[in-house]
Design a protein around this motif. Structure first.
Motif, PDB file in Angstrom:
ATOM      1  N   GLU A   3      38.939  42.770  54.487  1.00 53.05           N
ATOM      2  CA  GLU A   3      40.290  43.156  54.937  1.00 53.05           C
ATOM      3  C   GLU A   3      41.096  41.921  55.317  1.00 53.05           C
ATOM      4  O   GLU A   3      40.533  40.895  55.676  1.00 53.05           O
ATOM      5  N   GLU A   4      42.398  42.050  55.246  1.00 51.64           N
ATOM      6  CA  GLU A   4      43.347  40.999  55.644  1.00 51.64           C
ATOM      7  C   GLU A   4      43.106  39.695  54.886  1.00 51.64           C
ATOM      8  O   GLU A   4      43.268  38.608  55.441  1.00 51.64           O
ATOM      9  N   HIS A  44      46.702  39.802  50.073  1.00 52.62           N
ATOM     10  CA  HIS A  44      48.013  40.083  50.672  1.00 52.62           C
ATOM     11  C   HIS A  44      49.112  39.317  49.940  1.00 52.62           C
ATOM     12  O   HIS A  44      50.214  39.834  49.732  1.00 52.62           O
ATOM     13  N   VAL A  50      50.290  48.753  55.304  1.00 48.33           N
ATOM     14  CA  VAL A  50      48.961  48.328  54.848  1.00 48.33           C
ATOM     15  C   VAL A  50      47.877  49.266  55.389  1.00 48.33           C
ATOM     16  O   VAL A  50      47.808  49.496  56.601  1.00 48.33           O
ATOM     17  N   SER A  52      42.263  48.089  49.385  1.00 45.44           N
ATOM     18  CA  SER A  52      43.491  47.729  50.102  1.00 45.44           C
ATOM     19  C   SER A  52      44.649  48.477  49.458  1.00 45.44           C
ATOM     20  O   SER A  52      44.847  48.381  48.245  1.00 45.44           O
ATOM     21  N   THR A  75      36.109  46.275  49.133  1.00 46.32           N
ATOM     22  CA  THR A  75      37.278  46.550  49.969  1.00 46.32           C
ATOM     23  C   THR A  75      38.315  47.301  49.146  1.00 46.32           C
ATOM     24  O   THR A  75      38.559  46.950  47.986  1.00 46.32           O
ATOM     25  N   GLU A 115      36.733  48.215  54.338  1.00 50.73           N
ATOM     26  CA  GLU A 115      35.638  47.535  53.645  1.00 50.73           C
ATOM     27  C   GLU A 115      34.374  48.345  53.895  1.00 50.73           C
ATOM     28  O   GLU A 115      34.133  48.788  55.020  1.00 50.73           O
ATOM     29  N   GLU A 132      43.604  49.444  54.840  1.00 52.79           N
ATOM     30  CA  GLU A 132      42.474  48.788  54.164  1.00 52.79           C
ATOM     31  C   GLU A 132      41.164  49.297  54.747  1.00 52.79           C
ATOM     32  O   GLU A 132      41.114  49.658  55.931  1.00 52.79           O
TER      33      GLU A 132
END
Ligand code: F6R
Ligand code: MG
Ligand code: MG
Length: 368
Positions: free
Chosen positions: A64-65, A70, A112, A6, A4, A116, A114
């Motif tokens: 992600e997330e 984060h 943000v 980010s 990922t 993956e 991102e």
């Protein structure tokens, strides 16, 4: 195993007004991200800035997330905000809307982007970071990269690109989204994304569903309900072997297209591509800037050259663009407070109009 990327960004304080993020803030972010690296939350990272925005480019295996990733970004910005306040930097902490983390940095102020993906045998990835503009500023270049055969000749002559791409578009006013296929629905796509303040390209996919691009679409002023800063966006784009070539990914930026967000978030101006070193929006707080950073992503590590990525706009071939942007800046600046330099009143982030209208209300008479 998937990787990922980010990219999380925020303006948490700058020097000489809204010009440049202070190096100490970047060092504090570096310390926090380094700890996350040591505790295996991150696999790698690179920190840059564009104007007053700090951009954290991170790689990891967590999808992600991810709450830990984060929180790492949130902690970095929160700690740097403390120092920004001590130094009385301009706009200290401006993009952190809350001092408690609630599991996801989205909606808390920072932007943000991102993605993956399963790494290809070799995976070039480009990160773009902007200042003094808004997420819709990426609509035109992302469209050109993935849908315009006059920009991306691979769409015509490379069988691996010939099927085209799918565009996910957000309606940031109504909080709805739609996916449009190109080239089949190209005119429908353009009908939407020409309205850059409302319809914003969020992601691009290959027709087989593989992720190709991801853009931050947070609109801080819509989140906070009042003007507290801008939404200087970031984007991640995958290049080569089934995606547009690196050169096709930078080519749209040779045109300094008109974007909104300059001076008080209330003016249009040309987008100027620069090196990291020259990402210093000074003239009339601009003109809007974009930097482009090229990496190879390899086993979730960010491979660059020496200490950093390839600084893609650090190329004399973009000198003419910068000169053209300066000329356009001079031309449009002469309009002063008139449209189309100044944004239409509904889109301005600062306005004195309600006050002026209130004062003049009684003096307005019917024309007939
Ligand atoms: C901020 C920006 C600047 C400011 C302007 C006025 O990212 O784009 O153009 O909007 O410098 O700032 P204030 O109102 O803080 O004096
Ligand atoms: Mg600022
Ligand atoms: Mg900014």
């Amino acid at each position: 195993m998937k990787t990922t990327v980010s990219v999380i960004k925020a303006d948490i304080g700058s020097v000489s007004g809204h010009c440049i993020a202070h190096p100490e803030l970047m060092e504090i972010c570096d310390d926090v991200l380094n700890e996350a690296l040591e505790s295996s939350i991150l696999e790698d990272y690179y920190i840059t800035r564009c104007g007053d925005d700090i951009d954290l480019i991170m790689t990891h295996r967590r999808g992600e997330e991810d709450e830990e990733v984060h929180k790492t970004a949130y902690d970095a910005f929160l700690k740097a905000t403390e120092r920004a306040r001590e130094l009385k930097l301009y706009g200290a902490g401006q993009d952190l809307l809350s001092d408690t983390f609630s599991g996801n940095i989205k909606g808390m102020g920072p932007g943000v982007a991102e993605m993956e993906f399963k790494e290809r045998p070799s995976d070039p990835v480009i990160v773009y970071c902007c200042d003094k503009t808004e997420p819709g500023a990426f609509n035109l270049p992302i469209y050109k990269i993935f849908a315009d055969p006059f920009n991306t000749s691979g769409l015509v002559i490379d069988p691996s690109l010939h099927d085209g791409f799918k565009f996910e578009v957000f309606d940031v006013m109504e909080h709805k989204k739609v996916i449009l296929n190109c080239p089949e629905e190209m005119y429908d796509l353009l009908a939407l994304i020409g309205s850059t303040g409302r319809y914003v390209i969020k992601r691009v996919f290959k027709k087989n569903g593989e992720i190709a691009a991801s853009i931050s679409t947070e609109r801080l002023n819509l989140m906070a309900g009042e003007y507290i800063g801008k939404d200087d966006p970031v984007a991640i784009v995958r290049a080569q072997s089934g995606f547009p070539a690196g050169g096709e990914c930078v080519e749209p930026f040779a045109f300094p297209h008109m974007v909104s967000g300059w001076m008080r978030g209330s003016h249009n101006g040309p987008m100027m591509p620069t090196s990291e070193f020259e990402a210093n929006p000074i003239r009339f707080d601009g003109p809007p800037r974009v930097i482009g950073l090229g990496f190879q992503v390899s086993d979730a590590k960010l491979i660059g050259v020496g200490d950093g990525p390839v600084d893609l706009f650090d190329d004399p071939a973009f000198d003419a663009t910068r000169e053209e942007a300066s000329k356009i800046a001079t031309y449009i600046r002469r309009h002063g407070p008139f449209e189309p330099h100044r944004l239409p009143s509904e889109e301005m982030e600062y306005t004195s109009l309600p006050g002026v209208m209130e004062k003049l209300e009684k003096r307005f008479e019917d024309m007939e």
